[in-house]
Design a protein around this motif. Structure first.
Motif, PDB file in Angstrom:
ATOM      1  N   TYR A 179     -79.352  27.237 -32.508  1.00 30.10           N
ATOM      2  CA  TYR A 179     -80.455  26.200 -32.237  1.00 30.10           C
ATOM      3  C   TYR A 179     -79.959  25.014 -32.771  1.00 30.10           C
ATOM      4  O   TYR A 179     -78.703  25.483 -34.095  1.00 30.10           O
ATOM      5  N   PRO A 180     -80.442  23.885 -32.713  1.00 28.90           N
ATOM      6  CA  PRO A 180     -80.060  22.567 -32.949  1.00 28.90           C
ATOM      7  C   PRO A 180     -81.085  23.176 -34.780  1.00 28.90           C
ATOM      8  O   PRO A 180     -80.807  23.660 -35.612  1.00 28.90           O
ATOM      9  N   ASP A 181     -80.212  21.598 -34.985  1.00 27.12           N
ATOM     10  CA  ASP A 181     -79.666  22.217 -36.853  1.00 27.12           C
ATOM     11  C   ASP A 181     -81.510  21.113 -37.789  1.00 27.12           C
ATOM     12  O   ASP A 181     -82.043  21.961 -38.642  1.00 27.12           O
ATOM     13  N   GLU A 182     -82.174  21.055 -36.843  1.00 23.06           N
ATOM     14  CA  GLU A 182     -83.232  20.866 -37.207  1.00 23.06           C
ATOM     15  C   GLU A 182     -84.619  22.393 -37.622  1.00 23.06           C
ATOM     16  O   GLU A 182     -85.146  22.204 -38.345  1.00 23.06           O
ATOM     17  N   LEU A 183     -83.640  23.628 -37.414  1.00 27.05           N
ATOM     18  CA  LEU A 183     -83.679  24.676 -37.558  1.00 27.05           C
ATOM     19  C   LEU A 183     -82.902  25.359 -38.171  1.00 27.05           C
ATOM     20  O   LEU A 183     -82.895  26.531 -38.485  1.00 27.05           O
ATOM     21  N   GLU A 184     -82.255  24.974 -38.522  1.00 24.23           N
ATOM     22  CA  GLU A 184     -80.874  25.402 -39.743  1.00 24.23           C
ATOM     23  C   GLU A 184     -81.932  26.101 -40.996  1.00 24.23           C
ATOM     24  O   GLU A 184     -81.484  27.835 -41.278  1.00 24.23           O
ATOM     25  N   GLY A 185     -82.837  26.692 -41.411  1.00 24.32           N
ATOM     26  CA  GLY A 185     -83.664  27.356 -42.218  1.00 24.32           C
ATOM     27  C   GLY A 185     -84.565  28.499 -41.487  1.00 24.32           C
ATOM     28  O   GLY A 185     -84.690  29.110 -42.145  1.00 24.32           O
ATOM     29  N   ILE A 186     -84.173  28.807 -40.303  1.00 19.68           N
ATOM     30  CA  ILE A 186     -84.546  30.223 -39.349  1.00 19.68           C
ATOM     31  C   ILE A 186     -83.911  31.393 -39.753  1.00 19.68           C
ATOM     32  O   ILE A 186     -82.421  30.990 -39.962  1.00 19.68           O
ATOM     33  N   PRO A 187     -83.265  32.587 -39.437  1.00 18.26           N
ATOM     34  CA  PRO A 187     -83.285  32.900 -39.919  1.00 18.26           C
ATOM     35  C   PRO A 187     -82.047  33.910 -39.059  1.00 18.26           C
ATOM     36  O   PRO A 187     -79.951  33.700 -39.458  1.00 18.26           O
ATOM     37  N   GLU A 188     -81.913  33.312 -37.486  1.00 15.72           N
ATOM     38  CA  GLU A 188     -80.758  33.021 -36.677  1.00 15.72           C
ATOM     39  C   GLU A 188     -79.747  32.153 -37.270  1.00 15.72           C
ATOM     40  O   GLU A 188     -78.547  32.846 -37.441  1.00 15.72           O
ATOM     41  N   MET A 189     -80.224  30.785 -38.222  1.00  8.38           N
ATOM     42  CA  MET A 189     -78.810  29.977 -38.739  1.00  8.38           C
ATOM     43  C   MET A 189     -78.246  30.118 -39.870  1.00  8.38           C
ATOM     44  O   MET A 189     -77.358  30.936 -40.202  1.00  8.38           O
ATOM     45  N   GLN A 190     -79.374  31.097 -40.057  1.00  9.83           N
ATOM     46  CA  GLN A 190     -78.352  31.656 -41.797  1.00  9.83           C
ATOM     47  C   GLN A 190     -77.846  32.506 -41.505  1.00  9.83           C
ATOM     48  O   GLN A 190     -76.823  33.306 -41.949  1.00  9.83           O
ATOM     49  N   PHE A 191     -78.411  33.497 -40.557  1.00 10.90           N
ATOM     50  CA  PHE A 191     -76.969  35.030 -40.097  1.00 10.90           C
ATOM     51  C   PHE A 191     -75.682  34.408 -39.930  1.00 10.90           C
ATOM     52  O   PHE A 191     -74.004  34.411 -40.197  1.00 10.90           O
TER      53      PHE A 191
END
Length: 279
Positions: A179-191
């Motif tokens: 997902y885009p960088d602005e969504l870096e805090g979501i669980p998907e990006m953390q994983f």
């Protein structure tokens, strides 16, 4: 023309004085006179003539009042439509992402609307958040908790997430979607960060990610809703993420106790409960 203004014309005709119309409509007598003068200017007509302390309607006024009576009758009929329908009555605008509307709400909307004939739902789909301060929607489903706002907010659901990857893939490994960088805090990006996986396809559209995964040459994280086929596909490996995605419900404050809104909120909660139960 304004329905309240038209009611003033009828009240002055029935009562014969501004004072009588004022008492009937429970507004100030000077307001009656001021608004009636404004109506006359707007129409370019003289509606009343004073005779012996009584306001008598002119011929033009009687013509206007004939339409007012018809409008009043129609308003009464509209009111009776509401009374004739079982259950809550209203029209509600629900804002959400395309994926939530398509995968969670739409498959369950038909039955809800069938048992609630007085309700109308309007789905507003976009990846951008609606502005509640501008009354662009009545309810909104968001995948991130807003920091602040003049609305009621509650957690609607916790959605399971899966990392899908092909079991067999050519040299170089699968193309990873993120997902885009602005969504870096979501669980998907953390994983993905924890696994040190470099994304080579970036999008906020889950349908794009799902299509790429179904090519068996890509990997990515998707919510449980809309992933039934992927979970059943033996050519894919599905890894359940340790964290779930919180889903938040926003409701305009003035609608919190509205019967139609309460019924719709209960339905929304049921939709996400069905998803979590695999229904």
């Amino acid at each position: 023309m304004n329905w309240d203004d038209l009611r003033i014309i009828a009240a002055v005709r029935d009562e014969g004085t501004y004072a009588g119309a004022s008492a009937r409509l429970r507004i100030d007598e000077t307001t009656v006179g001021r608004r009636l003068a404004r109506i006359e200017r707007s129409l370019g007509l003289r509606l009343f003539e004073a005779a012996d302390g009584v306001r008598r309607p002119t011929r033009q006024c009687e013509m206007v009042l004939a339409h007012v009576q018809a409008m009043s009758a129609h308003a009464d009929e509209i009111g009776r439509i509401r009374e004739s329908l079982p259950g809550p009555v209203g029209r509600l605008r629900i804002a959400s992402t395309n994926a939530v509307a398509e995968e969670v709400l739409a498959p369950r909307a038909n039955e809800f609307l069938r048992v609630n004939p007085g309700l109308t739902l309007q789905f507003l789909t976009s990846s951008d958040n609606v502005k509640f301060s501008r009354w662009e929607a009545d309810l909104a489903i968001r995948l991130r908790k807003p920091d602040k706002g003049d609305f009621a907010i509650s957690k609607l659901a916790e959605v399971r997430l899966y990392f899908f990857e092909p079991i067999n893939v050519g040299a170089g490994g699968p193309v990873t979607c993120a997902y885009p960088d602005e969504l870096e805090g979501i669980p998907e990006m953390q994983f993905l960060r924890a696994r040190r996986i470099r994304a080579r396809c970036v999008t906020d559209n889950v349908r794009v990610i799902r299509t790429l995964i179904q090519s068996y040459q890509a990997a990515g994280v998707l919510p449980e809703y809309g992933s039934a086929e992927l979970l059943a596909d033996r050519r894919l490996r599905a890894t359940l993420l340790p964290k779930r995605r919180d889903v938040w419900l926003l409701v305009q404050n003035h609608l919190k106790r509205d019967a139609a809104t309460r019924a719709t909120i209960d339905w929304l909660r049921g939709c996400f409960h069905d998803v979590s139960q695999g229904a």
